[in-house]
Design an enzyme around this catalytic site. Structure first.
Site, short mmCIF file in Angstrom:
data_model
loop_
_atom_site.label_atom_id
_atom_site.label_comp_id
_atom_site.label_asym_id
_atom_site.label_seq_id
_atom_site.Cartn_x
_atom_site.Cartn_y
_atom_site.Cartn_z
N LYS A 113 0.84 -1.20 0.00
CA LYS A 113 0.00 0.00 0.00
C LYS A 113 0.88 1.24 0.00
CE LYS A 113 -0.35 -0.24 5.03
NZ LYS A 113 -1.25 -0.26 6.20
N ARG A 138 -9.83 0.01 15.23
CA ARG A 138 -9.72 0.76 13.97
C ARG A 138 -10.67 0.08 13.02
NH1 ARG A 138 -3.79 1.67 11.35
NH2 ARG A 138 -4.24 -0.47 10.72
N TYR A 167 16.92 29.99 6.92
CA TYR A 167 15.83 30.77 7.51
C TYR A 167 16.02 30.95 9.02
CZ TYR A 167 12.97 30.73 3.28
OH TYR A 167 12.48 30.92 2.01
N MET A 175 11.98 24.47 2.15
CA MET A 175 11.07 23.73 1.29
C MET A 175 11.80 22.90 0.23
SD MET A 175 7.90 25.11 -1.05
CE MET A 175 7.02 25.81 0.35
#
Length: 348
Positions: free
Chosen positions: A38, A132, A248, A296
């Site tokens: 998956k 679940r 940053y 990013m």
């Protein structure tokens, strides 16, 4: 983009993938060993994973939804099965009834829907304590599932990677279910469950994480091989002088001069900010630390110890899953499945 070579690639080791599956198959004892593919094969590419594991002898594969199943159904060879773990919604019925993949039914509504449509072979999920997906283990399920062509009855361990009493509780509940509901076979163990021993294996195991190099349990630490090596290309070489900051918010200020490489890699690619000031690249076995924040699309590494690294050169990201999880605060699952679409995936 046709002919485009990305400045990012995942070096994927096909031999390691197969070696991991074979070890898990041996550890599964008399049980068959399947493969969870998956989330696009945990980010590696489900089709390529399926091809390699089918050649190695794997005969049972598991995906989440019918969109994933559609892309893999053309690869199904005779005797190979594909199960859809999220069952079958009303919207899925047309595809599911025509598909060779089987739904893993998990609610009374899904069971009724499948039976009313004249659906054929199916699997069944019973919840034994994870709360679940799955029918409730406390309910009398015999009448509900009567007349289903039930191939695999399965449940899922909530904490197989931990030494907790819930593991034994779930296993005992599952043994009771096996006595109450007839199916061709029974399946409980994931990767960590396989490492818990024969009591958890039943007829079929369903490893995921360990196939791809994750370490689900200490017993696997010396046996499971890394499969995924992210690599990034150097965009720029520069010098950082003592007193300069980088990135940053200036979270790193140099106390000495540094040789720096700027890599085409960032949190948009799944190399998340948890690696800021903690992660590293590897060149010739030398660890080159990340300086400042991961942004990013870019990250800076200190290449003072490898001054030959130049613009256009490729470096390997230090991504050994257990260690990277500890450094970043991310799970091994997140580290794998988060690697983005901007990577070229290159099998070796």
């Amino acid at each position: 983009m046709h002919g485009y070579t990305a400045p990012l690639r995942l070096r994927l080791d096909g031999d390691a993938l197969v070696s991991n599956w074979r070890w898990l198959a041996r550890e599964s004892g008399a049980a068959a060993c399947g493969a969870a593919i998956k989330a696009d094969g945990y980010g590696l590419g489900a089709a390529e994973v399926m091809r390699r594991l089918t050649r190695a002898g794997c005969r049972d594969f598991f995906v989440s939804n019918w969109g994933e199943a559609a892309g893999l159904e053309p690869l199904l060879e005779q005797g190979v099965s594909l199960s859809v773990l999220h069952g079958v919604r009303t919207e899925d019925m047309t595809q599911a009834l025509q598909s060779r993949a089987r739904p893993v039914l998990s609610t009374p509504e899904q069971v009724a829907r499948w039976r009313a449509a004249g659906g054929g072979a199916c699997d069944l999920m019973v919840d034994t304590g994870m709360n679940r997906l799955g029918l409730d283990w406390r309910d009398d399920l015999s009448a509900l599932v009567a007349e289903l062509d039930l191939v695999t009855l399965m449940s899922h361990l909530a904490s197989a990677d931990e030494d907790v009493t819930l593991n034994a509780v779930q296993c005992a509940r599952f043994r009771d279910i096996r006595q109450a509901i007839p199916a061709r076979r029974y399946s409980l163990a994931n990767s960590a469950g396989i490492c818990r021993g024969a009591d958890f294996h039943f007829d079929l195991t369903r490893p995921g994480l360990a196939l791809y190099g994750g370490i689900p349990h200490p017993a696997a630490a010396e046996r499971i091989l890394p499969v995924v090596s992210p690599q990034a290309q150097t965009l720029q070489r520069r010098r950082l002088f003592a007193g300069d900051s980088i990135g940053y918010n200036a979270t790193f200020t140099a106390e000495r001069d540094h040789e720096v490489a700027i890599l085409n890699l960032g949190y948009a690619d799944g190399y998340l900010r948890g690696f800021s000031g903690r992660g590293a690249a590897l060149v010739g076995g030398v660890r080159l630390p990340v300086l400042g924040r991961v942004s990013m699309d870019l990250v800076a590494i200190d290449v003072s110890a490898r001054r030959e690294v130049a613009e256009g050169d490729w470096v390997t990201i230090d991504y050994a899953l257990p260690a990277a999880a500890s450094l970043s605060g991310l799970s091994q699952y997140e580290l794998l499945t988060g690697l983005g679409a901007r990577f070229d995936r290159v099998w070796h």
